[in-house]
Design a protein around this motif. Structure first.
Motif, short mmCIF file in Angstrom:
data_model
loop_
_atom_site.label_atom_id
_atom_site.label_comp_id
_atom_site.label_asym_id
_atom_site.label_seq_id
_atom_site.Cartn_x
_atom_site.Cartn_y
_atom_site.Cartn_z
N VAL B 9 0.86 -1.18 0.00
CA VAL B 9 0.00 0.00 0.00
C VAL B 9 0.90 1.23 0.00
O VAL B 9 1.71 1.39 0.91
N VAL B 10 0.79 2.04 -1.04
CA VAL B 10 1.64 3.23 -1.15
C VAL B 10 0.78 4.46 -1.36
O VAL B 10 -0.33 4.38 -1.89
N LEU B 11 1.31 5.61 -0.95
CA LEU B 11 0.62 6.87 -1.22
C LEU B 11 0.59 7.11 -2.73
O LEU B 11 1.54 6.78 -3.45
N LYS B 12 -0.50 7.69 -3.20
CA LYS B 12 -0.58 8.04 -4.62
C LYS B 12 0.53 9.05 -4.94
O LYS B 12 0.93 9.85 -4.08
N ASN B 70 -6.56 3.40 2.09
CA ASN B 70 -7.41 4.59 2.06
C ASN B 70 -7.55 4.95 0.58
O ASN B 70 -6.60 5.45 -0.03
N THR B 71 -8.74 4.70 0.03
CA THR B 71 -8.87 4.81 -1.43
C THR B 71 -8.69 6.23 -1.94
O THR B 71 -8.47 6.43 -3.13
N ASP B 75 -2.72 3.90 -3.16
CA ASP B 75 -2.86 2.83 -4.14
C ASP B 75 -2.42 1.53 -3.48
O ASP B 75 -1.60 1.54 -2.56
N SER B 76 -2.93 0.42 -3.98
CA SER B 76 -2.45 -0.88 -3.47
C SER B 76 -2.22 -1.81 -4.63
O SER B 76 -2.80 -1.66 -5.70
N ARG B 77 -1.30 -2.75 -4.40
CA ARG B 77 -1.10 -3.80 -5.40
C ARG B 77 -0.75 -5.09 -4.68
O ARG B 77 -0.22 -5.08 -3.56
#
Lengths: 89, 89
Positions: B9-12, B70-71, B75-77
């Motif tokens: 999970v990373v910040l956009k 947090n949508t 972002d998540s992958r």
């Protein structure tokens, strides 16, 4: 050259992870009972100037020992190293 | 079967990352001036019961939308899915 390096910092297996337990219980409550365990770690993306992959890897390993991980309770590993830009000249 | 799933999970990219700036400045002060940028995200290791990789992947994507990220700002992958134990019966 500029390299993009991914570093993953996780708690050692013997260390309790209360944050992971909370996430697991939250997932159970949201209707995902199939989740057995969750462990939460850190994911760092570094942009580093360097001459070649080997020297960048050595630098990042030194950074992990000095700052990025708590050597008592955390393990770290380098996930990937890729060239972002630049030439070897 | 039990699957091990890694989620990142990373910040956009457009979202400021003060934590990453602090880590970068810390590395500069410790003698690593070659670090250009650092971004800090989360790395989650899940153990999940499931029948096959496709259904586990779909479940984890649902978990990301419901809880893990947090949508608005993240972002998540899914990094990797591997079989931990068990048979397909």
């Amino acid at each position: 050259m500029t390299f993009a390096v991914e570093v993953v910092v996780v708690l050692k297996p013997v260390v309790n992870d209360p944050q992971g337990l909370v996430v697991r219980d939250g997932l159970h409550r949201l209707g995902f009972p199939e989740v057995r365990a969750v462990r939460v770690g850190k994911h760092l993306e570094l942009e580093i100037e360097g001459d070649d992959e080997a020297s960048v890897r050595a630098q990042v390993e030194a950074m992990c020992e000095r700052l990025l991980r708590n050597t008592v309770i955390e393990d770290s590993r380098i996930g990937s190293i890729s060239v972002l830009s630049g030439s070897a000249m």
